[in-house]
Design an enzyme around this catalytic site. Sequence first.
Site, PDB file in Angstrom:
ATOM      1  N   CYS A 124       0.845  -1.189   0.000  1.00  0.00           N
ATOM      2  CA  CYS A 124       0.000   0.000   0.000  1.00  0.00           C
ATOM      3  C   CYS A 124       0.883   1.243   0.000  1.00  0.00           C
ATOM      4  CB  CYS A 124      -0.914  -0.001   1.229  1.00  0.00           C
ATOM      5  SG  CYS A 124      -2.046   1.411   1.297  1.00  0.00           S
ATOM      6  N   HIS A 166      -8.567  -3.576  -3.334  1.00  0.00           N
ATOM      7  CA  HIS A 166      -7.753  -2.767  -2.429  1.00  0.00           C
ATOM      8  C   HIS A 166      -8.261  -1.330  -2.391  1.00  0.00           C
ATOM      9  CE1 HIS A 166      -3.615  -1.788  -0.722  1.00  0.00           C
ATOM     10  NE2 HIS A 166      -4.036  -0.590  -1.078  1.00  0.00           N
ATOM     11  N   GLU A 167      -8.521  -0.749  -3.571  1.00  0.00           N
ATOM     12  CA  GLU A 167      -8.936   0.656  -3.622  1.00  0.00           C
ATOM     13  C   GLU A 167     -10.368   0.838  -3.137  1.00  0.00           C
ATOM     14  OE1 GLU A 167      -6.636   2.672  -3.878  1.00  0.00           O
ATOM     15  OE2 GLU A 167      -5.127   1.385  -4.778  1.00  0.00           O
ATOM     16  N   HIS A 170     -10.326   1.097   0.515  1.00  0.00           N
ATOM     17  CA  HIS A 170      -9.954   2.424   1.016  1.00  0.00           C
ATOM     18  C   HIS A 170     -11.174   3.333   1.140  1.00  0.00           C
ATOM     19  CE1 HIS A 170      -5.687   2.367   1.580  1.00  0.00           C
ATOM     20  NE2 HIS A 170      -5.394   2.096   0.329  1.00  0.00           N
TER      21      HIS A 170
END
Length: 205
Positions: A124, A166-167, A170
């Site tokens: 990250c 992953h995004e 976030h």
Amino acid sequence: MAWGKGDDSNEEVVETVVAPYGPLPRGGTIRPMTRWGTPVMHRPQQRVTVFDDQLRALAADMVATMYAADGVGLAACQIGEDVAMFVFDCPNDEDERVIGVVCNPTLILPEGNDRYLDDSAEGCLSFPGAFVPCARPDFAAVEGQGLDGEPVRFEGDGLLAKCLQHETDHTLGTVFGDRVSAKAMKKLRKQQEAAADDFPANWPT
């Protein structure tokens, strides 16, 4: 999202660019990377309701910062903005670079017999210099809105599947460290501390 340690795919030149909704916004300003531990990184982000020049300018800053940090994806919270949006430029398993912007993302993952996990290394940009395996489905799709509010959908496998997950995490206030064991998190911290001199507080500006 950062390239995983030991992933050789970043050593290849990926020629084909897939941009179903047009090019990424350019001309932005590189900003310092917001790190894990900052409150904005650990809470769900505000949904985008206004699609205007200010949003496009933020996306351009995100793109500039992502490229400066040699990343394949970046969420708004990673430059300190409480906005549910991410940008990406990430290869899939067909060596195609898929690029896009997603606001208000919703993740769609395979279930049952169609679900296979990829436990390759993950990193990250907001915890730079550290990589550990993180098991995620090896295929993912995300639906949301583009910079003009139009519906968008992206899907893919390989690194792209990891990137989309992953995004999207976030934008929900989740970092991938939340998804690994305490032992793996300890390893992450040691790696990050060892690499700290390479990533000063104002990195990547």
